[in-house]
Design a protein around this motif. Sequence first.
Motif, PDB file in Angstrom:
ATOM      1  N   GLY A 312      -2.242 -24.108  22.738  1.00 23.07           N
ATOM      2  CA  GLY A 312      -1.232 -25.151  22.879  1.00 23.07           C
ATOM      3  C   GLY A 312       0.067 -24.854  22.151  1.00 23.07           C
ATOM      4  O   GLY A 312       0.914 -25.734  22.004  1.00 23.07           O
ATOM      5  N   GLY A 313       0.239 -23.610  21.694  1.00 22.55           N
ATOM      6  CA  GLY A 313       1.474 -23.266  21.004  1.00 22.55           C
ATOM      7  C   GLY A 313       1.216 -22.252  19.912  1.00 22.55           C
ATOM      8  O   GLY A 313       0.114 -21.717  19.783  1.00 22.55           O
ATOM      9  N   ARG A 331       6.377 -23.219  18.049  1.00 18.80           N
ATOM     10  CA  ARG A 331       6.668 -23.223  19.479  1.00 18.80           C
ATOM     11  C   ARG A 331       5.546 -23.944  20.218  1.00 18.80           C
ATOM     12  O   ARG A 331       4.376 -23.624  20.002  1.00 18.80           O
ATOM     13  N   PRO A 333       4.765 -25.341  24.356  1.00 23.15           N
ATOM     14  CA  PRO A 333       5.307 -25.342  25.720  1.00 23.15           C
ATOM     15  C   PRO A 333       6.032 -26.650  26.022  1.00 23.15           C
ATOM     16  O   PRO A 333       5.573 -27.727  25.638  1.00 23.15           O
TER      17      PRO A 333
ATOM     18  N   GLU B 215      -0.703 -17.983  28.930  1.00 24.33           N
ATOM     19  CA  GLU B 215      -1.801 -18.766  29.503  1.00 24.33           C
ATOM     20  C   GLU B 215      -1.755 -18.573  31.006  1.00 24.33           C
ATOM     21  O   GLU B 215      -0.792 -18.974  31.661  1.00 24.33           O
ATOM     22  N   GLY B 300      -3.639 -18.158  26.022  1.00 25.79           N
ATOM     23  CA  GLY B 300      -2.964 -18.736  24.870  1.00 25.79           C
ATOM     24  C   GLY B 300      -1.512 -18.991  25.206  1.00 25.79           C
ATOM     25  O   GLY B 300      -0.966 -18.362  26.120  1.00 25.79           O
ATOM     26  N   ALA B 301      -0.905 -19.901  24.482  1.00 23.33           N
ATOM     27  CA  ALA B 301       0.509 -20.202  24.722  1.00 23.33           C
ATOM     28  C   ALA B 301       1.348 -18.942  24.488  1.00 23.33           C
ATOM     29  O   ALA B 301       0.928 -18.019  23.793  1.00 23.33           O
ATOM     30  N   HIS B 302       2.530 -18.946  25.063  1.00 16.87           N
ATOM     31  CA  HIS B 302       3.370 -17.759  25.105  1.00 16.87           C
ATOM     32  C   HIS B 302       3.747 -17.228  23.725  1.00 16.87           C
ATOM     33  O   HIS B 302       4.311 -17.942  22.902  1.00 16.87           O
TER      34      HIS B 302
END
Lengths: 396, 396
Positions: A312-313, A331, A333, B215, B300-302
């Motif tokens: 989630g970040g 960070r 999204p 993700e 996973g988030a970016h």
Amino acid sequence: MKDTELSRRDLLNAARVGALGAATIGSLGAQVAAAATGPQPHGAGLFGIEALPDPLARRVRWAVVGLGNFAVGQMIPAFLQAQHARITAFVSGNPGKAADLAARYGVTRLYSYDTFDQIAHDPEVDCVYIALPVGLHAEFTIRALKAGKHVLCEKPMASTSAECRAMIAAAQSAGRQLGVAYRVHFDPFNIAAADMIKAGDFGTVRHLIAENCLEIDPAYPPHVWRLTRALGGGGSMFDYGIYGLNGCLMMAPDTTPIDVSAIYTTPRGDTRFAQVEGGVQWRMRFAGGMTAQGTSSYAGAHVNRLLVAGTGGSLAMDPANVYDRNRALRRRPKEPDLVIDTVASQPQFAGQIDGFSLAARDNVPHRTPGEMGLRDITLIEAIYRSADAGGAPVKV
Amino acid sequence: MKDTELSRRDLLNAARVGALGAATIGSLGAQVAAAATGPQPHGAGLFGIEALPDPLARRVRWAVVGLGNFAVGQMIPAFLQAQHARITAFVSGNPGKAADLAARYGVTRLYSYDTFDQIAHDPEVDCVYIALPVGLHAEFTIRALKAGKHVLCEKPMASTSAECRAMIAAAQSAGRQLGVAYRVHFDPFNIAAADMIKAGDFGTVRHLIAENCLEIDPAYPPHVWRLTRALGGGGSMFDYGIYGLNGCLMMAPDTTPIDVSAIYTTPRGDTRFAQVEGGVQWRMRFAGGMTAQGTSSYAGAHVNRLLVAGTGGSLAMDPANVYDRNRALRRRPKEPDLVIDTVASQPQFAGQIDGFSLAARDNVPHRTPGEMGLRDITLIEAIYRSADAGGAPVKV
């Protein structure tokens, strides 16, 4: 509380500030001066423990063992910020240095390493803070516990997990608390990061990635003992990489490692590293599927980072666990990036002193107990074992 | 150059801009419009190749094979920014989409995958750009080379090192150039970073550390082929982690890896990853003592970072290799930290097209040749081999 007590406290506090000199301590002096006049509105926020500083007479009394660079530069001044502690004794192999510091800090009890065991009979010492080279931690911790004192021992806890176990056993026998001085657990920035992670701000954490590099200077006296195995216990991983390891585990919602693998990264032919490793990279797998990895080096310019990457970040902490002004980029999204910048000085040293003081007073486990130190040394031993064997994972 | 030629070029360029629509391309339209009127003062700075754009008639002519999300969204528009290239043909399995794009970009030659080999007889095609799923790269690259065309193939080069070797052999047989579309090598930000490293700004590089997480969404059509082994070739490491691997090697002053070790980090029970790995962490040792390590994840988030840590400082790139606005923090002892922020759009796609166009015209090796693609796929195979075997290092 009687007026006379208050006056005495004010006087003593004022004397302590005066002894150190306002020019030396800057805004710290103002803070201590303010503390001396009564409760501060931000007292609880600073240390998260309680709002009112103890009057001096009721503070937990400490002996500081070892007056090296770190103790003199960081921890001893932090006692002036602490609200529940005061230094009553110094223990040193250097009588001149001890006398000088005693005069500056209003400390009246001085011990040498030979006379150290006499603190058993000193009613003005409740806690002992061990700031010696790692190779001496076990011996002096056990002596202090046998003397009936609570012990906060600097990190890393000891040279081997066997020593750590002996220290924990000594604490249990003595019925006293044993803590390891992982100051980061008292850093508001790191506490806030751990809270965000626990609250699920980054979803399921997938990766924790830490880098801790510094260039060790054999010509700089405080660095010398770190290059000697008998004093340092190990190399970069023992002294500096441990921040990354402990930091990952502090941030880890899932703290059950399964295995660890590692390689040495000591520069070839670097004569500094005849006795200890100059660098190691490790990776750890956890029961829940998360991984942690770290880069530890004594042979590179300063890097101090910790990344938390989740579904989630992510939280990119840089620097992650220095003394002052840790920062992070958060960070998530579809949200603007958020810079977390701790512009003010971090009261992590004082928070740690207060935290242990209250644990000792109530004789309850410290936030960073001996068991945490043992866990980390056990993991570092596994890291070295994997690296010694060529890098295949070893179970932990 | 005759006035009539200039007029024709202006007209055609203006038509191309108009077809795409100024509202769609924004400042890009203005740039292209400016380019159409003659040389721009910053032409050389943008692409580092030469100052004057070619007149349209002398530009290298391209067929684009595969009209998926990436080709349509990134590469095809980038041809409008290129100074030495133009698209003359589309190759697609979707005639309606091809016709629509052909109308928008003024392209007159359309091929299907079945009729593709007829480009051998098309004098209006010099180069072929392959933007198909990875599993089709080898087949179409080899068909294009057999047709006598130069080929720029998207990354990753192919599903296996054996395919990469067959592609390189086909290029050699045909006497044509084969490049792999590693756009980052044409990104001014990354080029500047590599130059700083080469110039010794960070002393001896000790560690390169990359993270590439995203993700993957099985409900998002452009992601679907990545989860199918036959089309994606591999998992996160093939598609996204390869940026970290290639990026480390781009920044590496010492590019001779000795061995690599890796573990899978695919989340347990995640049904997305039935055919390909969902995550892998790798570590590489180099002959000179440097190490590189990477975290690659589809779960996973970016995160997109690259750290260069040396004896003389560090460069923390974050993001390191996205399409636009890469940034870095440069730290050197006793100097103020320096933020490197590429506020302007990065012309890396156009630079890549121009770079390959000139390599094809002169029939000289491209900056990112097939051999680089083979190197990376060979390393990824070693990464998978180590992870398959439980994580011990394997020689490369």
